[in-house]
Structures are given as structure tokens and as C-alpha cells.
Design an enzyme around this catalytic site. Structure first.
Site: not given
Ligand SMILES: *[C@@H]1O[C@H](CO)[C@@H](O)[C@H](O)[C@H]1NC(C)=O
Ligand SMILES: *[C@@H]1O[C@H](CO)[C@@H](O)[C@H](O)[C@H]1NC(C)=O
Ligand SMILES: *[C@@H]1O[C@H](CO)[C@@H](O)[C@H](O)[C@H]1NC(C)=O
Length: 389
Positions: A39, A346, A349
Site C-alpha cells: 500500500s 489513517d 499510512h
């Protein structure tokens, strides 16, 4: 006199040729970016792949993307990632996800850059991790799977096999970060660190064998990142934090997790040295994500992060604004007013603002070894570098 003039003229002409060569080089540092990872670098594959559990991934919902793209793109941030800043600075388009639109038979026709990174991906295969009792609820698209996609799509990227070697040689390979999730899943399951430590050699070997294989296919310049200081992540602080844990007084981060990451990063660098000896003509650049991020955790205010480094901008409440059942993207999660004053987006991240600082520290600054700027010194003339932090 005339002979001196002509000598001077020849020198001058020679100088122009050299200068011209440099300008040509300057305009085409790398012709494309090929990216593997999770990610941290996924620019949208997760959007097209879906997840194993069938649940839509949080980054497909607002407020993801709100700062730059004005819509969720699948990127796990409010805006651009390190790879996006890298592409901009090289004068290249954003790196398109391999799985755009209808999926894998439609690959890589947009331009020559391709991104194989998938949110949730691990370095070690899902099957091997499953044998260790580690379930990946998000994706089976481990590094080996991503490498297979790359091989599969080579012909559509560059026509025929001999062209491929050229294209590969002129591409910049970004190898991650990858491996973080191999540890994140068991950490979040509460497995003891000593047990998780046993995974490190498999993770390093997976990264190393992929790097080796790419070099054998013609790759010349590869950026291989280490892992982030995950002991500073709001999610781990929330789930792993306790009175019995040791905290770094300078940052408030979890000492044990950060020491674990340093262990991984040391093994990775040792392995990269071995690969450099095997392939002296390849440029293998270690990207020190750990320390590039750590400088921010140590003095967030210096970088403009006036809301500190440990509390997430977007989340479901609690001391670090992280709640695993109400993550960012969930209808009951809330988002801060000024993401660029937060380090964490979040809880897992980072914000676009943080990725930008990290990007600059790596690709313009001192956190790549050897320095990335020595391979692509023109970077400073382009894009984000002229802006202030
Ligand atoms: C992912 O891997 C697991 C374990 O090998 C397997 O059971 C599952 O079917 C795979 N899922 C997908 C979507 O490929
Ligand atoms: C590969 O394609 C290029 C043009 O795209 C052509 O010049 C070259 O001859 C081709 N090579 C082979 C082996 O087919
Ligand atoms: C997390 O969110 C859920 C659902 O909104 C809530 O029931 C729970 O109490 C929250 N947990 C914490 C630790 O705040």
C-alpha cells in the site's frame, strides 16, 4: 593564431557536445518507473483486484484522495504517495496500476511505466505465510505474484524480447516498500516478536531473489526501500501499546517494534551488499525509509506537523484516533480539517504532506545509499523540489 583559434573552437565545440549530451541525459533520466510493493506504493491495483474477503478496501472510499485527486483512487493516503512525487520529479506521468479497468489482459498500454504494487501484499507468498499460521485477509498478490505479472506483461509493454532488455535497462525499479505486511499481520494478531523475527530471513530472501531476477532480466537501477518505524504507527500504538511496553521518550513510539524493523533493515542491507558484489554493473540503491520517517517523528513541528506525529488525521477515535472496527473510510470515522498538519493519515499510512517530506529526504536528500541524486542529478530542477517543505 588561426590554429589556436581552431583548437579553441574545437574545444568549445567539444564542450557543447558534452553539454548537449548532459542535457539529453537530463531530459531522459529514466524512461519509466516499474514498481512492486504494497500500500505504500499501490496507485490503484487494489481498486481493481478487490480483496480476498470480498470486502471493499477502505481506501476506495472518501476521504481517501481528498487532498490531491479529489476522489479515492485506491491510494492509501489523502493524496500523492512517494512514487507519485518520484514520477513528477522525473517528468513522468503517474505510474498506472497494472490492473486498470477490466483487469489483467488489458495491461500496460497507457505508457511504459507500470505499477504492480498491491495494498496488503506481502513479500512471502500467502501459502507460505499460511503454513506459519499467518492469514492475509487482503490479497494473495505477493511479490512473486507481482513478478509473474511483470513477466506476463513484458511483451505488451515493449514489443519484443530484445526491446524489452532496453526498456528494462532504462527503467527505474522501485522495489517497495515490501515486507512490512509480512510482519504487520502477525503483530496485529498479537504474536510475540521473537516468533515474528523468524520470518525475517524469508522476507529478505524473497526481496533479494526478486531483485536478482530483475537484474538478470536487464534491470540496471533499482531502489530498494527498508521498512518504516512501525512502532510509531497509530494502529500498533493502539493495539500493541500497554503499561508493559517500552516507549521511546523522544518520540512516544514503541521501542520493541522499531528495534525489530532496524533488524530487518540491517539484514536487508547486508543482503543488498551481496547482490552488489554479484552484479557490479547494477545500481542498487538502498532507501532508508526508517530514518527518513524517524527524523519527522523526532521533531514533527520542524516539518510543519503541528498536530504531532502519532495521532491519525482520519479514524474512529481513541487516543491515537485509530479504531480497527471504524477505520478511515468507514461511515462513522471522522477526518481532520488540515491533513497536512498530521503525519499519520489513517493510523497505518501517512499523509501526502509526510510522503512529500520523505520523498525529498530520500531522492534529494541523504537517505539513499548510494545517493539517488548521483544517478539522476537533474531531479532538483523539476517539480516538487522547488517547493518548500
Ligand atoms: C489465496 O491463497 C489462499 C491460500 O493459499 C487460498 O486458499 C485462496 O483461495 C487464495 N485466494 C485467492 C483470491 O486467490
Ligand atoms: C523488435 O522490434 C523492433 C522494432 O520495434 C525491431 O527493430 C527489431 O528488429 C525487433 N527484434 C526482433 C528480434 O524481432
Ligand atoms: C471502536 O469503534 C466501535 C464501533 O464504532 C466501538 O464500539 C468501540 O467502542 C470502539 N473502540 C474503542 C477502543 O474506542
Amino acid at each position: 593564431m588561426s590554429s589556436s583559434f581552431s583548437t579553441n573552437f574545437r574545444c568549445f565545440a567539444g564542450f557543447l557536445v558534452v553539454l548537449w549530451g548532459r542535457i539529453m541525459y537530463a531530459n531522459g533520466c529514466f524512461t519509466s518507473i516499474i514498481s512492486f510493493g504494497d500500500s505504500i506504493a499501490d496507485t490503484g491495483n487494489i481498486k481493481h483486484l478487490g480483496s480476498i474477503t470480498g470486502q471493499a478496501f477502505p481506501s476506495l472510499f472518501p476521504p481517501y484522495g481528498q487532498t490531491f485527486f479529489n476522489k479515492p483512487t485506491g491510494r492509501c493516503s489523502d493524496g500523492r504517495l512517494i512514487i507519485d512525487f518520484l514520477a513528477e520529479s522525473l517528468g513522468l506521468p503517474f505510474v498506472p496500476p497494472y490492473m486498470y479497468d477490466q483487469g489483467r489482459d488489458n495491461v500496460a498500454k497507457l505508457d511504459q511505466s507500470v505499477n504492480y504494487a498491491v495494498a496488503g501484499a506481502t513479500a512471502v507468498s500467502s501459502q507460505l505465510l499460511a503454513e506459519e499460521g499467518i492469514q492475509n485477509p487482503v490479497t494473495n498478490a505477493s511479490l512473486k505474484v507481482q513478478l509473474q505479472w511483470f513477466k506476463h506483461s513484458l511483451l505488451s509493454i515493449c514489443g519484443n524480447a530484445s526491446d524489452c532488455k532496453d526498456v528494462i535497462g532504462r527503467s527505474l525499479f522501485l522495489m517497495g516498500e515490501i515486507g512490512g505486511n509480512d510482519y504487520n499481520f502477525p503483530i496485529r494478531d498479537g504474536k510475540p516478536i521473537e516468533e515474528i523475527k523468524a520470518l525475517v530471513p524469508s522476507v529478505i530472501n524473497s526481496i533479494a531473489s526478486t531483485v536478482n531476477e530483475l537484474i538478470e532480466m536487464g534491470a540496471r537501477t533499482l531502489v530498494v526501500p527498508g521498512n518504516f518505524p512501525i512502532g510509531c504507527s497509530s494502529a500498533h500504538l493502539t493495539e500493541r501499546g500497554s503499561e508493559n511496553e517500552e516507549y521511546d521518550p523522544a518520540t512516544g513510539c514503541l521501542v520493541q517494534l522499531n528495534q525489530f524493523v532496524e533488524y530487518h533493515n540491517e539484514l536487508l542491507q547486508t543482503k543488498l551488499n551481496q547482490i552488489r558484489e554479484l552484479h557490479p554493473y547494477a545500481n542498487i540503491i538502498y532507501a532508508d525509509y526508517y530514518n527518513a520517517a524517524m527524523q519527522i517523528y523526532q521533531s514533527p513541528y520542524t516539518f510543519g506537523f503541528t498536530n504531532g506525529a502519532l495521532k491519525a488525521c482520519c479514524g474512529g477515535g481513541g487516543p491515537f484516533n485509530y479504531n480497527s472496527t471504524t477505520t478511515c473510510g468507514h461511515e462513522y470515522a471522522t477526518v481532520c480539517d488540515e491533513p497536512d498538519t498530521y503525519v499519520s493519515w489513517d493510523g497505518v499510512h501517512l499523509t501526502e504532506a509526510t510522503y512529500k517530506v520523505i520523498f525529498k529526504s530520500l531522492f534529494q536528500g541523504p537517505y539513499t545509499t548510494p545517493a539517488f541524486s548521483s544517478f539522476c542529478y537533474t531531479l532538483s530542477q523539476v517539480g516538487v523540489y522547488s517547493e518548500s517543505i
